[in-house]
Design a protein around this motif. Structure first.
Motif, PDB file in Angstrom:
ATOM      1  N   ASN A  79      45.725  82.406  93.241  1.00 33.66           N
ATOM      2  CA  ASN A  79      46.383  81.109  93.709  1.00 33.66           C
ATOM      3  C   ASN A  79      47.910  81.155  93.642  1.00 33.66           C
ATOM      4  N   ALA A  80      48.104  81.832  92.452  1.00 34.23           N
ATOM      5  CA  ALA A  80      49.637  81.707  92.055  1.00 34.23           C
ATOM      6  C   ALA A  80      50.348  83.263  91.962  1.00 34.23           C
ATOM      7  N   ARG A  81      51.663  82.998  91.884  1.00 36.18           N
ATOM      8  CA  ARG A  81      52.406  84.451  91.674  1.00 36.18           C
ATOM      9  C   ARG A  81      54.067  83.821  90.934  1.00 36.18           C
ATOM     10  N   PRO A  82      54.503  84.683  90.364  1.00 34.97           N
ATOM     11  CA  PRO A  82      55.579  84.452  89.670  1.00 34.97           C
ATOM     12  C   PRO A  82      56.864  83.683  90.645  1.00 34.97           C
ATOM     13  N   ALA A  83      57.480  82.995  90.187  1.00 38.31           N
ATOM     14  CA  ALA A  83      58.509  82.350  91.135  1.00 38.31           C
ATOM     15  C   ALA A  83      59.619  83.173  91.241  1.00 38.31           C
ATOM     16  N   ALA A  84      60.157  83.163  92.341  1.00 37.01           N
ATOM     17  CA  ALA A  84      61.354  83.927  92.531  1.00 37.01           C
ATOM     18  C   ALA A  84      62.639  83.510  91.731  1.00 37.01           C
ATOM     19  N   GLY A  85      63.230  84.316  91.083  1.00 35.25           N
ATOM     20  CA  GLY A  85      64.481  83.852  90.123  1.00 35.25           C
ATOM     21  C   GLY A  85      64.231  82.908  88.978  1.00 35.25           C
ATOM     22  N   ARG A  86      62.941  82.762  88.485  1.00 31.26           N
ATOM     23  CA  ARG A  86      62.831  82.107  87.439  1.00 31.26           C
ATOM     24  C   ARG A  86      61.210  82.366  86.819  1.00 31.26           C
ATOM     25  N   ARG A  87      60.974  83.769  86.921  1.00 28.29           N
ATOM     26  CA  ARG A  87      59.795  84.239  86.288  1.00 28.29           C
ATOM     27  C   ARG A  87      59.595  83.835  84.750  1.00 28.29           C
ATOM     28  N   ILE A  88      60.695  84.107  83.992  1.00 31.13           N
ATOM     29  CA  ILE A  88      60.692  83.708  82.563  1.00 31.13           C
ATOM     30  C   ILE A  88      61.684  82.935  82.088  1.00 31.13           C
ATOM     31  N   GLU A  89      61.435  81.725  81.929  1.00 30.36           N
ATOM     32  CA  GLU A  89      62.565  80.672  81.807  1.00 30.36           C
ATOM     33  C   GLU A  89      62.744  80.684  80.121  1.00 30.36           C
ATOM     34  N   ASP A  90      61.934  80.830  79.318  1.00 30.62           N
ATOM     35  CA  ASP A  90      61.992  81.028  77.896  1.00 30.62           C
ATOM     36  C   ASP A  90      60.909  81.692  77.168  1.00 30.62           C
ATOM     37  N   LEU A  91      61.250  82.297  76.152  1.00 23.18           N
ATOM     38  CA  LEU A  91      60.540  83.327  75.293  1.00 23.18           C
ATOM     39  C   LEU A  91      60.622  83.211  73.811  1.00 23.18           C
ATOM     40  N   GLN A  92      59.497  83.301  73.290  1.00 26.43           N
ATOM     41  CA  GLN A  92      59.287  83.383  71.685  1.00 26.43           C
ATOM     42  C   GLN A  92      58.254  84.508  71.412  1.00 26.43           C
ATOM     43  N   ILE A  93      58.623  85.187  70.661  1.00 21.20           N
ATOM     44  CA  ILE A  93      57.601  86.292  70.075  1.00 21.20           C
ATOM     45  C   ILE A  93      57.339  86.326  68.791  1.00 21.20           C
ATOM     46  N   SER A  94      56.170  86.523  68.238  1.00 24.44           N
ATOM     47  CA  SER A  94      55.697  86.669  66.949  1.00 24.44           C
ATOM     48  C   SER A  94      54.948  88.110  66.777  1.00 24.44           C
ATOM     49  N   ALA A  95      55.314  88.686  65.674  1.00 30.04           N
ATOM     50  CA  ALA A  95      54.737  89.726  65.313  1.00 30.04           C
ATOM     51  C   ALA A  95      53.430  89.505  64.372  1.00 30.04           C
ATOM     52  N   THR A  96      52.327  89.436  64.672  1.00 33.21           N
ATOM     53  CA  THR A  96      51.196  88.932  63.746  1.00 33.21           C
ATOM     54  C   THR A  96      50.757  90.082  62.816  1.00 33.21           C
ATOM     55  N   SER A  97      50.943  91.235  63.263  1.00 34.79           N
ATOM     56  CA  SER A  97      50.590  92.411  62.515  1.00 34.79           C
ATOM     57  C   SER A  97      51.610  93.585  63.179  1.00 34.79           C
ATOM     58  N   PRO A  98      51.540  94.968  62.409  1.00 37.54           N
ATOM     59  CA  PRO A  98      52.208  95.770  63.124  1.00 37.54           C
ATOM     60  C   PRO A  98      51.732  96.288  64.477  1.00 37.54           C
ATOM     61  N   GLU A  99      50.467  96.032  64.783  1.00 38.43           N
ATOM     62  CA  GLU A  99      49.733  96.344  66.025  1.00 38.43           C
ATOM     63  C   GLU A  99      49.457  94.927  66.829  1.00 38.43           C
ATOM     64  N   THR A 100      49.914  93.912  66.426  1.00 40.54           N
ATOM     65  CA  THR A 100      49.335  92.824  67.375  1.00 40.54           C
ATOM     66  C   THR A 100      50.788  91.936  67.410  1.00 40.54           C
ATOM     67  N   ALA A 101      50.953  91.349  68.708  1.00 41.64           N
ATOM     68  CA  ALA A 101      51.849  90.287  68.620  1.00 41.64           C
ATOM     69  C   ALA A 101      51.623  89.207  69.783  1.00 41.64           C
ATOM     70  N   VAL A 102      52.287  88.154  69.491  1.00 40.37           N
ATOM     71  CA  VAL A 102      51.760  87.078  70.518  1.00 40.37           C
ATOM     72  C   VAL A 102      53.255  86.599  71.019  1.00 40.37           C
ATOM     73  N   VAL A 103      53.329  86.440  72.484  1.00 40.18           N
ATOM     74  CA  VAL A 103      54.312  86.132  73.251  1.00 40.18           C
ATOM     75  C   VAL A 103      54.012  84.600  73.848  1.00 40.18           C
ATOM     76  N   LEU A 104      54.988  83.583  73.275  1.00 42.46           N
ATOM     77  CA  LEU A 104      54.802  82.208  73.851  1.00 42.46           C
ATOM     78  C   LEU A 104      56.082  82.263  75.121  1.00 42.46           C
ATOM     79  N   ALA A 105      55.507  81.758  76.200  1.00 48.11           N
ATOM     80  CA  ALA A 105      56.600  82.101  77.299  1.00 48.11           C
ATOM     81  C   ALA A 105      56.479  80.985  78.055  1.00 48.11           C
ATOM     82  N   ARG A 106      57.643  79.971  78.565  1.00 49.39           N
ATOM     83  CA  ARG A 106      57.732  79.438  79.821  1.00 49.39           C
ATOM     84  C   ARG A 106      57.872  80.046  80.757  1.00 49.39           C
TER      85      ARG A 106
END
Length: 198
Positions: A79-106
């Motif tokens: 039902n949805a697709r990335p909007a043209a020109g504004r796919r990623i508006e904001d981004l925050q990345i947290s490394a939870t371990s050497p093998e895992t990470a969480v991306v919090l994105a608007r």
């Protein structure tokens, strides 16, 4: 001779930089940079509808539970697709371990039918496997199946608000005055009597 050696060493330091070099960053900064690159790459693959490649770069667990064709079919019918020109508006990345990470994105999503954009904040889980950071397919399937709220219909010069439920009020019954029972002592009329035909 020592002056020539000193000159050569000085020239090499000038051209090549110091021997020790500047640090590439802390492990958390390196992970954040690599995960951001992997996330942006995955969003590009989705935007350009390269679902088979998005399946390829996902985690092995994701690929185990869903075939490439199943994933591509579900994403195609999304039902949805990335909007043209504004796919990623904001981004925050947290490394939870050497093998895992969480991306919090608007991110900006778009309704394919109406091209209506909408900003959403979502989290994505990345795993480090086989020398690269890989996303979970379920994160993209969830975004693809996002349902946009109903929009008002806009005709040529006409804007009609979406219909809202109107509470139904039952009609008021008319007030009827009670009638006192008849107090007549006269016997009730027998009514029309039928006589048999001869």
């Amino acid at each position: 001779m020592s002056r020539i050696v000193a000159a050569v060493v000085g020239l090499s330091v000038t051209l090549l930089g110091p021997v020790t070099g500047s640090p590439a960053g802390t492990p958390a900064e390196v992970i954040a940079r690599d995960v951001e690159f992997a996330f942006r790459d995955a969003m590009e693959l989705w935007a350009y509808r390269e679902f088979w490649r998005l399946w390829d770069v996902s985690t092995s667990k994701s690929r185990f539970y869903m075939s490439q064709s199943e994933f591509a079919d579900l994403m195609e019918r999304g039902n949805a697709r990335p909007a043209a020109g504004r796919r990623i508006e904001d981004l925050q990345i947290s490394a939870t371990s050497p093998e895992t990470a969480v991306v919090l994105a608007r991110i900006g999503l778009e309704d394919p039918g109406t091209s209506t954009p909408r900003s959403l904040v979502r989290s994505f889980l990345f795993y480090y496997e086989e020398g690269r950071w890989r996303p979970q397919l379920s994160d993209f399937l969830g975004l693809s199946s996002y349902s946009f709220p109903l929009q008002p219909f806009a005709g040529p010069g006409i804007l009609i608000a979406p219909c809202c439920p109107i509470p139904a009020v039952p009609p008021k019954l008319p007030k009827i005055k009670p009638v006192a029972p008849c107090c007549s002592t006269r016997a009730p009329s027998p009514g029309a009597q039928m006589t048999p035909r001869r």
